[in-house]
Each structure stands twice: as structure tokens, then as C-alpha cells.
Design a protein around this motif. Structure first.
Motif, PDB file in Angstrom:
ATOM      1  N   GLU A  30       1.658  -8.731  -5.680  1.00 25.42           N
ATOM      2  CA  GLU A  30       0.659  -8.792  -4.627  1.00 25.42           C
ATOM      3  C   GLU A  30       0.115 -10.189  -4.412  1.00 25.42           C
ATOM      4  N   TRP A  53       0.611 -12.729   0.681  1.00 23.70           N
ATOM      5  CA  TRP A  53       0.738 -11.484  -0.079  1.00 23.70           C
ATOM      6  C   TRP A  53       0.049 -10.333   0.627  1.00 23.70           C
ATOM      7  N   ARG A  72       5.895  -7.330   5.845  1.00 22.55           N
ATOM      8  CA  ARG A  72       6.088  -6.887   4.464  1.00 22.55           C
ATOM      9  C   ARG A  72       5.490  -5.510   4.267  1.00 22.55           C
ATOM     10  N   ASN A  74       4.186  -3.820   0.973  1.00 21.65           N
ATOM     11  CA  ASN A  74       3.944  -4.018  -0.453  1.00 21.65           C
ATOM     12  C   ASN A  74       4.150  -2.736  -1.255  1.00 21.65           C
ATOM     13  N   ASN A  77       7.573  -3.043  -2.030  1.00 20.83           N
ATOM     14  CA  ASN A  77       7.958  -4.356  -2.559  1.00 20.83           C
ATOM     15  C   ASN A  77       9.039  -5.013  -1.695  1.00 20.83           C
TER      16      ASN A  77
END
Length: 123
Positions: A30, A53, A72, A74, A77
Motif C-alpha cells: 500500500e 499507492w 490500480r 489494491n 495487488n
């Protein structure tokens, strides 16, 4: 240790689109900024795009920002690079890379690299 694996490259006709993926494994993902770079045969590696992040900050090469979009997820991932209106000059090996903080276009600031995925734009 951070590991990155790119996928999604291939052969596409001019004007087409591809979406690259970068799966990252890390203990504290992160906090990592992820960047995309590319290297064409006989040329220097160049910055394409980066995302913080949190996903709230992005940066891109001026000449590409209208066609290439970084995002992205998260939870998975995974970082994505959506590439639209591809041209033969976009042909290159595309790499994702991670840096523990900050944003920026300099490859020397990215500590971890994937092995790359080939993108070829040709009719």
C-alpha cells in the motif's frame, strides 16, 4: 522483497488497444508507487506513467497522457495500463516498477522491476 509480474502484451494493429497488468507481491504494497516504463530496441528506457499507492495521484509522459491511462486495484495487488490508439512507435518492452515513496519519472528511483511484457504494434 517486492516482486512484479507484467502481462497483457502482444501484437496489435495500429489504432488498437491493449491493457497491461502488473501483479505485485509485497509485504507493504500500500505504500508503493508503481510506475510503467518502456524500452524500444536501440533506445533508452523511458517513463510512461506512474500511480501513487492510494491511486489519487498519477503522472504520465506528456506525449502519452491522452492515450495511456494508469489505474490500480489494491485489493488485487494489480496495476493496469490501458493503452489506446496504439501506433508503431509504441512498440517496446513495457515494464512496471515499484518505489517505496514519492512520484517521479526517473528509473533510478524505482527499486524493484518486473521482467517486462512485449508490445508490438504492426499491421
Amino acid at each position: 522483497q517486492v516482486q512484479l509480474v507484467e502481462s497483457g502484451g502482444g501484437l496489435v494493429q495500429p489504432g488498437g488497444s491493449l491493457r497491461l497488468s502488473c501483479v505485485v507481491s509485497a509485504f507493504t504494497l500500500e505504500y508503493y508507487t508503481i510506475g510503467w516504463f518502456r524500452q524500444a530496441p536501440g533506445k533508452e528506457r523511458e517513463f510512461v506513467s506512474a500511480i501513487s499507492w492510494s491511486g489519487t495521484r498519477t503522472g504520465a509522459r506528456d506525449s502519452l497522457k491522452d492515450r495511456f491511462i494508469v489505474s490500480r486495484d489494491n485489493d488485487k495487488n494489480t496495476i493496469f495500463l490501458q493503452m489506446n490508439a496504439l501506433q508503431p512507435e509504441d512498440t517496446a518492452v513495457y515494464y512496471c516498477a515499484a518505489r517505496p515513496s514519492g512520484m517521479g519519472p526517473h528509473s533510478k528511483d524505482y527499486a524493484y522491476w518486473g521482467l517486462g511484457t512485449q508490445v508490438t504494434v504492426s499491421s
